[in-house]
Design a protein around this motif. Structure first.
Motif, short mmCIF file in Angstrom:
data_model
loop_
_atom_site.label_atom_id
_atom_site.label_comp_id
_atom_site.label_asym_id
_atom_site.label_seq_id
_atom_site.Cartn_x
_atom_site.Cartn_y
_atom_site.Cartn_z
N ALA A 47 13.02 -35.05 46.15
CA ALA A 47 13.67 -36.39 46.08
C ALA A 47 14.60 -36.20 47.25
CB ALA A 47 14.27 -36.75 44.67
N ARG A 48 15.14 -37.47 47.67
CA ARG A 48 16.24 -37.85 48.68
C ARG A 48 17.19 -38.01 47.93
NH1 ARG A 48 17.17 -39.47 53.46
NH2 ARG A 48 15.04 -39.94 54.35
N VAL A 49 18.27 -37.16 48.31
CA VAL A 49 19.66 -37.29 47.80
C VAL A 49 20.76 -37.59 48.98
CG1 VAL A 49 19.66 -34.83 47.50
CG2 VAL A 49 21.68 -36.12 46.09
N GLY A 50 21.31 -38.68 49.00
CA GLY A 50 22.03 -39.10 50.25
C GLY A 50 21.17 -39.21 51.47
N GLY A 51 21.84 -38.19 52.19
CA GLY A 51 21.05 -37.89 53.53
C GLY A 51 20.04 -36.67 53.63
N SER A 52 19.96 -36.09 52.60
CA SER A 52 19.01 -35.10 52.39
C SER A 52 17.93 -35.28 51.54
CB SER A 52 20.00 -33.51 51.74
OG SER A 52 20.96 -33.49 52.90
N ARG A 53 16.87 -34.21 51.63
CA ARG A 53 15.79 -34.21 50.66
C ARG A 53 15.59 -32.86 50.05
NH1 ARG A 53 11.47 -37.22 49.02
NH2 ARG A 53 12.10 -38.96 50.34
N HIS A 54 15.55 -32.79 48.76
CA HIS A 54 15.51 -31.47 48.21
C HIS A 54 14.57 -31.57 47.09
CE1 HIS A 54 18.73 -29.27 50.27
NE2 HIS A 54 19.31 -30.27 50.24
N GLN A 67 18.71 -29.31 40.58
CA GLN A 67 18.27 -29.12 42.06
C GLN A 67 18.21 -27.69 42.35
OE1 GLN A 67 20.84 -31.63 44.45
NE2 GLN A 67 20.38 -30.49 46.33
N VAL A 68 16.96 -27.50 43.08
CA VAL A 68 16.56 -25.84 43.36
C VAL A 68 17.05 -25.61 44.61
CG1 VAL A 68 14.45 -24.47 43.61
CG2 VAL A 68 14.35 -26.33 41.78
N THR A 69 16.88 -26.31 45.65
CA THR A 69 17.46 -26.22 47.03
C THR A 69 18.57 -27.18 47.41
OG1 THR A 69 15.88 -27.73 47.93
CG2 THR A 69 15.01 -25.54 47.92
N SER A 70 19.38 -26.52 48.28
CA SER A 70 20.50 -27.41 48.68
C SER A 70 20.95 -27.22 50.17
CB SER A 70 21.60 -26.72 47.84
OG SER A 70 21.80 -25.34 48.26
N GLY A 71 21.92 -27.98 50.54
CA GLY A 71 22.43 -27.94 51.84
C GLY A 71 22.18 -29.21 52.73
N ASN A 72 22.76 -29.49 53.93
CA ASN A 72 22.75 -30.61 54.50
C ASN A 72 21.49 -30.74 55.42
OD1 ASN A 72 25.04 -31.61 53.68
ND2 ASN A 72 26.12 -30.77 55.31
#
Length: 265
Positions: A47-54, A67-72
Motif C-alpha cells: 500500500a502507498r503511505v504518503g510518498g512511500s509504498r510498503h 507495516q512490515v517494511t519501512s523507510g523513505n
C-alpha cells in the motif's frame, strides 16, 4: 467506496459459507492485491503511505495491521518463498533507480542483491529531494518535495518548475523520476507535490476534490510554491514554470488560466 481486504470461508464445492468479513474497515489506506502468509494466519499486501509504498500484514480477525517494511522508499513486485522465511522485491527512492532486494520474512534484514545502476550512477550528480509541508486552506497538511539545481549556490538566482502528477488520484514520492533529475541538472529547482486528491493519505484526502477539480487543489499547488520560495529565496519569482501530464496537463492549463504566477507552461 473504499477498497478493503475481505475474507470468506468456502465449501469444498466453492460455495460461500456465510458473509465476507472485512479486515481493513478501520484502516484508511488502499490495499493492493492480497496474498496469504504460509501459515494461513494473516494476509499481506502492499500500500502507498504518503510518498512511500510498503508491505503490510493483517490478521484474519482484522485485529492488527502491521507495516512490515519501512523507510523513505517504494517497494514493488513483492515475492515470498514458500516457507515465508525470505522475501524479494524491488526498491527505489528519489536518487536510486529500482534494484532487487531480499529480506527476512518478518522484514528485519533487508539486503540489496543487484547493482544494475551502480556504474552509471557514479558518473552523474543527483540531488536528493527535500521534503516540504504546508497547510491547505482547510488546514490539511500537504506534502511535497524539492530538488535543488545541480551546482546550487546560496545567493544565486535559479528558475523553478512545478511538476503536477496525473490521476488526480496518482501521487509522487520516494521513487526515482528521471525527468526531475534532468531538470535539476539543467539548472532548475524542481517542486513536486501531493495535493488533496492524491492517494496515500486516506480516503477523505483522496476524494476531497470530487466535483471540484482545479477549484480546490489549485490553492494547494500555489501554497506549495510559496513554501518553496520561503525555503529558498534563490528562486526567481519571474522564472517559475508549471508542467504535468494527464490530470497534470489539465491542472497546468487551469493554473495558467487562473493565475499569473507562471512564466512558462
Amino acid at each position: 467506496s473504499e477498497t478493503d481486504v475481505k475474507v470468506v470461508d468456502l465449501r469444498p464445492n466453492g460455495a460461500l459459507v456465510g458473509p465476507a468479513r472485512t479486515l481493513t474497515s478501520e484502516w484508511d489506506l488502499v490495499p493492493g492485491e492480497p496474498s496469504w502468509t504460509p501459515d494461513g494466519s494473516a494476509l499481506r499486501f502492499s500500500a502507498r503511505v504518503g510518498g512511500s509504498r510498503h508491505l503490510f500484514e493483517v490478521t484474519l480477525r482484522g485485529e492488527l495491521i502491521r507495516q512490515v517494511t519501512s523507510g523513505n522508499r517504494q517497494l514493488g513486485s513483492i515475492s515470498t518463498s514458500q516457507d515465508g522465511q525470505v522475501m524479494a522485491y524491488t526498491v527505489t527512492d528519489a536518487v536510486t533507480p529500482a534494484e532487487v532486494y531480499t529480506n527476512r520474512g518478518d522484514g528485519s534484514l533487508q539486503q540489496k542483491i543487484t547493482s544494475f545502476n551502480d556504474m552509471w550512477l557514479t558518473d552523474i550528480i543527483l540531488h536528493p529531494s527535500e521534503r516540504l509541508t504546508w497547510p491547505a486552506a482547510d488546514s490539511t497538511e500537504i506534502e511535497g518535495w524539492l530538488v535543488k539545481p545541480v551546482g546550487y549556490e546560496r545567493g544565486r538566482s535559479y528558475p523553478l518548475i512545478l511538476k503536477i502528477h496525473g490521476g488526480p488520484h496518482g501521487a509522487y514520492g520516494d521513487s526515482f523520476f528521471r525527468t526531475f533529475q534532468v531538470l535539476s541538472g539543467s539548472g532548475f529547482f524542481v517542486l513536486y507535490t501531493n495535493p488533496r486528491g492524491s492517494s496515500g493519505y486516506g480516503h477523505k484526502f483522496t476524494y476531497a476534490t470530487l466535483g471540484q477539480w482545479g477549484e480546490m487543489d489549485s490553492g494547494d499547488y500555489l501554497a506549495g510554491v510559496d513554501a518553496a520560495l520561503e525555503a529558498y529565496p534563490e528562486v526567481d519569482t519571474n522564472r517559475i514554470g508549471v508542467s504535468g501530464g494527464s490530470y497534470g496537463g489539465f491542472m497546468t492549463n487551469w493554473l495558467t488560466a487562473t493565475t499569473d504566477r507562471f512564466s512558462a507552461a
